[in-house]
Design an enzyme around this catalytic site. Structure first.
Site, mmCIF file in Angstrom:
data_model
loop_
_atom_site.group_PDB
_atom_site.id
_atom_site.type_symbol
_atom_site.label_atom_id
_atom_site.label_comp_id
_atom_site.label_asym_id
_atom_site.label_seq_id
_atom_site.Cartn_x
_atom_site.Cartn_y
_atom_site.Cartn_z
ATOM 1 N N GLY A 211 34.573 -2.603 90.433
ATOM 2 C CA GLY A 211 33.401 -1.981 89.818
ATOM 3 C C GLY A 211 33.733 -0.592 89.299
ATOM 4 O O GLY A 211 34.850 -0.084 89.511
ATOM 5 N N ASP A 212 32.790 -0.002 88.562
ATOM 6 C CA ASP A 212 32.944 1.359 88.012
ATOM 7 C C ASP A 212 34.127 1.471 87.053
ATOM 8 O O ASP A 212 34.749 2.528 86.948
ATOM 9 C CB ASP A 212 33.121 2.402 89.140
ATOM 10 C CG ASP A 212 32.057 2.279 90.197
ATOM 11 O OD1 ASP A 212 30.888 2.114 89.815
ATOM 12 O OD2 ASP A 212 32.389 2.339 91.392
ATOM 13 N N LYS B 2 32.482 -0.120 82.332
ATOM 14 C CA LYS B 2 31.891 -1.222 81.546
ATOM 15 C C LYS B 2 30.760 -0.724 80.670
ATOM 16 O O LYS B 2 30.510 -1.253 79.602
ATOM 17 C CB LYS B 2 31.347 -2.320 82.477
ATOM 18 C CG LYS B 2 32.395 -3.057 83.257
ATOM 19 C CD LYS B 2 31.779 -4.121 84.129
ATOM 20 C CE LYS B 2 30.871 -3.574 85.204
ATOM 21 N NZ LYS B 2 31.520 -2.741 86.214
ATOM 22 N N GLY C 75 25.322 0.962 88.329
ATOM 23 C CA GLY C 75 24.937 2.148 87.583
ATOM 24 C C GLY C 75 25.915 2.295 86.451
ATOM 25 O O GLY C 75 27.116 2.152 86.663
ATOM 26 N N HIS C 76 25.422 2.479 85.235
ATOM 27 C CA HIS C 76 26.378 2.756 84.173
ATOM 28 C C HIS C 76 25.948 3.975 83.384
ATOM 29 O O HIS C 76 24.775 4.223 83.192
ATOM 30 C CB HIS C 76 26.647 1.546 83.280
ATOM 31 C CG HIS C 76 25.452 0.731 82.948
ATOM 32 N ND1 HIS C 76 24.970 -0.247 83.798
ATOM 33 C CD2 HIS C 76 24.640 0.741 81.882
ATOM 34 C CE1 HIS C 76 23.918 -0.797 83.243
ATOM 35 N NE2 HIS C 76 23.679 -0.220 82.089
ATOM 36 N N GLN D 152 29.041 -4.462 88.631
ATOM 37 C CA GLN D 152 30.093 -4.424 89.671
ATOM 38 C C GLN D 152 31.414 -4.978 89.116
ATOM 39 O O GLN D 152 31.643 -4.855 87.921
ATOM 40 C CB GLN D 152 29.658 -5.189 90.933
ATOM 41 C CG GLN D 152 28.580 -4.478 91.744
ATOM 42 C CD GLN D 152 27.174 -4.829 91.315
ATOM 43 O OE1 GLN D 152 26.884 -5.963 91.025
ATOM 44 N NE2 GLN D 152 26.285 -3.864 91.287
ATOM 45 N N THR E 114 29.701 -7.396 97.157
ATOM 46 C CA THR E 114 28.263 -7.399 96.933
ATOM 47 C C THR E 114 27.758 -8.833 97.128
ATOM 48 O O THR E 114 28.520 -9.727 97.502
ATOM 49 C CB THR E 114 27.922 -6.797 95.551
ATOM 50 O OG1 THR E 114 26.510 -6.588 95.478
ATOM 51 C CG2 THR E 114 28.381 -7.691 94.399
ATOM 52 N N THR F 101 24.874 6.183 93.998
ATOM 53 C CA THR F 101 24.767 6.835 95.308
ATOM 54 C C THR F 101 25.336 8.249 95.319
ATOM 55 O O THR F 101 25.128 8.980 96.279
ATOM 56 C CB THR F 101 25.542 6.022 96.371
ATOM 57 O OG1 THR F 101 26.899 5.939 95.946
ATOM 58 C CG2 THR F 101 24.977 4.631 96.539
ATOM 59 N N ARG G 118 34.279 8.350 94.973
ATOM 60 C CA ARG G 118 35.018 7.088 94.975
ATOM 61 C C ARG G 118 36.426 7.305 95.499
ATOM 62 O O ARG G 118 37.024 8.353 95.273
ATOM 63 C CB ARG G 118 35.090 6.521 93.553
ATOM 64 C CG ARG G 118 33.725 6.180 92.990
ATOM 65 C CD ARG G 118 33.813 5.699 91.545
ATOM 66 N NE ARG G 118 32.492 5.499 90.989
ATOM 67 C CZ ARG G 118 32.137 5.821 89.746
ATOM 68 N NH1 ARG G 118 33.006 6.350 88.917
ATOM 69 N NH2 ARG G 118 30.908 5.611 89.332
ATOM 70 N N LYS H 243 39.732 5.213 80.635
ATOM 71 C CA LYS H 243 40.118 6.441 81.328
ATOM 72 C C LYS H 243 41.624 6.706 81.342
ATOM 73 O O LYS H 243 42.161 7.268 82.312
ATOM 74 C CB LYS H 243 39.573 6.432 82.760
ATOM 75 C CG LYS H 243 38.043 6.508 82.800
ATOM 76 C CD LYS H 243 37.563 6.862 84.175
ATOM 77 C CE LYS H 243 36.146 7.380 84.168
ATOM 78 N NZ LYS H 243 35.681 7.838 85.462
ATOM 79 N N LEU H 244 42.311 6.282 80.291
ATOM 80 C CA LEU H 244 43.757 6.553 80.207
ATOM 81 C C LEU H 244 43.996 8.063 80.254
ATOM 82 O O LEU H 244 44.972 8.529 80.841
ATOM 83 C CB LEU H 244 44.327 5.961 78.908
ATOM 84 C CG LEU H 244 45.834 6.066 78.761
ATOM 85 C CD1 LEU H 244 46.547 5.131 79.734
ATOM 86 C CD2 LEU H 244 46.291 5.774 77.338
ATOM 87 N N ASP H 245 43.091 8.831 79.659
ATOM 88 C CA ASP H 245 43.248 10.291 79.574
ATOM 89 C C ASP H 245 43.296 10.962 80.951
ATOM 90 O O ASP H 245 43.852 12.055 81.081
ATOM 91 C CB ASP H 245 42.084 10.893 78.770
ATOM 92 C CG ASP H 245 40.751 10.544 79.385
ATOM 93 O OD1 ASP H 245 40.453 9.333 79.494
ATOM 94 O OD2 ASP H 245 40.020 11.463 79.816
ATOM 95 N N SER I 237 40.258 3.281 76.079
ATOM 96 C CA SER I 237 39.258 4.347 76.088
ATOM 97 C C SER I 237 39.880 5.623 76.648
ATOM 98 O O SER I 237 40.579 5.599 77.662
ATOM 99 C CB SER I 237 38.062 3.901 76.928
ATOM 100 O OG SER I 237 37.210 4.994 77.140
#
Ligand code: IMP
Length: 442
Positions: free
Chosen positions: A12-13, A16, A40-41, A223, A238, A300, A304, A330-332, A412
């Site tokens: 998850g996270d 997406k 959550g997104h 997720q 989940t 929450t 992480r 998140k390659l950066d 991204s």
């Protein structure tokens, strides 16, 4: 026309939200098919940040219809707050539809989720405490309340009175909590029903209409693969099916209408909640990934856990979901690192293991076997094409694609929509053979 499923390929996270937001541009309909307000997104559009839990990110496009499908569980209070919030930002909720057959999270579900987590002590799962597990448990127990029940003015009081009575026994006797007053709950849920009434539909029919009209449908998973109830790292999972197979069940469509499955994975790994995590880093690199990646839960606020990319998990996600391609996000976040490790296999009690073990105890014993790649030590945030990337960053992506044996379609490099490299249009581009990594194409 193309009907596409987007799933999370890790815990998850994975980002997406941003990827479904990008793909929603080509979609006429976006369907969320499982999970509830545990998800959550975050979507960043220019200088505005949208944090959504239940509403699909397609809502940001005025002509896209967004359906919260049958396989989801709906906390009406949170959903109404979310509708109010997006409307306050000038975004219409007119195109938001809620399935009549989704199950409803009740106040006792939240209380039981919190109390049962406390009771588990050191064996806790680390749930989001949003009542998700207890809502799905009631669904399986055939004791749930569905969205359609909220519209039944005559039947609802009796149904809720019986449910509250049964749950009060659990609250009082098992957890020593105060009982709920059925009249208060009924009154509150009638109010919710009035507010949501205009959005509630037969979602299966609505999706079928879209299929027959040859519209583009995007099925949005919440997720991630390893949190899947059947195929994740049980019991630290989940209570729904985030994997691609869950889309058919949760939306109410047959597998023959699906054209593609896209997996989203971070360039490293994160996990919230408890459970084994072989590549977890407890050192300053783990802290750096968490800080640079802003790795705090949208739902929450929990920090992480962070670690290196795990290709054993990646290959597992390719297999379980039948992935056609990947979006790497998140390659950066890796930009400043001297060197980068990738877990290529596990060492389980001295034996090399190329596959995710089913036993939790055995998974806990797995130690990562790493290959180390050089870092690129420069910013990639402004890169907009593969050719703009430093050689080491491109080599890193190629290495991941080769390990997982799927092409990478999107990269991204930041939260905003434009910080993206579209290697190939994952919806309308030619569907490639599964075993063709990006290396053969660049
Ligand atoms: P639950 O879904 O609240 O029952 O939590 C079960 C497990 O799934 C816990 O480890 C949670 O941290 C995890 N989880 C639930 N939703 C998400 C999510 O959206 N992102 C990451 N982890 C999640």
């Amino acid at each position: 026309m193309a009907n596409v499923i987007v799933i999370g390929a890790q815990w998850g996270d994975e980002g997406k939200g941003k990827i479904t937001d990008l793909l929603s541009r080509s979609a006429d309909v976006v369907v969320r098919y499982q999970g509830g307000v545990n998800a959550g997104h975050t979507v960043v559009v220019r200088d505005r940040t949208f944090k959504l839990h239940l509403i699909p990110s397609g809502i940001l496009y005025p002509n896209t219809e967004c359906i919260i499908g049958s396989g989801t569980v709906i906390d009406p209070q949170v959903l109404i707050e979310e509708i109010d919030r997006i409307e306050a930002l000038g975004i219409s909720s007119e195109n938001l539809y809620i399935s009549q057959t989704a199950h409803v999270t009740m106040p006792y579900h939240r209380l039981i989720d919190q109390a049962s987590e406390e009771k588990r002590g050191k064996h806790k799962i680390g749930t989001t405490k949003r009542g998700i597990g207890p809502t799905y448990a009631d669904k399986s127990e055939r004791a749930g309340i569905r969205v359609i029940d909220l519209l039944d003015k005559e039947g609802l009081p009796d149904l809720m009175t019986r449910s509250v009575k049964a749950k009060n026994e659990v609250l009082e006797k098992l957890y020593g909590l105060e009982p709920l007053k059925a009249e208060d709950v009924i009154e509150q849920y009638f109010q919710y029903a009035d507010r949501l009434r205009s959005h509630i539909v037969d979602s299966s029919l609505k999706i079928d209409d879209a299929v027959r009209s040859r519209k583009n449908i995007l099925f949005e998973g919440a997720q991630g693969t390893l949190l899947d109830l059947d195929h994740g790292t049980y019991p630290y999972v989940t209570s729904s099916n985030p994997i691609s197979g869950g889309a058919c069940v949760g939306a109410g469509v047959g597998p023959t209408i699906i054209d593609r499955v896209i997996g989203v994975a971070k360039a490293y790994t994160t996990r919230v909640g408890e459970g084994p995590f072989p590549t977890e880093l407890h050192d300053e690199i783990g802290t750096l990934l968490g800080d640079r990646g802003a790795e705090f839960g949208t739902t929450t606020g929990r920090r992480r856990r962070c670690g290196w990319f795990d290709a054993v998990i990646g290959r597992y996600a390719v297999r379980i979901n039948g992935l056609d391609c990947l979006a790497i996000t998140k390659l950066d976040v890796l930009d400043s690192l001297e060197e980068i490790k990738v877990c290529v296999a596990y060492d389980a009690d001295g034996e090399k293991c190329n596959h995710l073990p089913n036993s939790t105890a055995q998974f806990a014993k797995c130690r990562p076997i790493y290959e180390t790649l050089p870092g690129w030590k420069q910013s990639t945030e402004e890169c907009r094409a593969l050719e703009d990337l430093p050689k080491e960053a491109l080599d890193y992506l190629k290495f991941l694609a080769e390990l997982m044996e799927v092409p990478i379609a999107i990269v991204s490099l930041g939260a905003s929509r434009d910080q993206t490299i579209i290697v190939e249009d994952p919806i309308h581009g030619p569907k490639r053979a599964l075993l063709q990594p990006i290396a053969n194409n660049s």
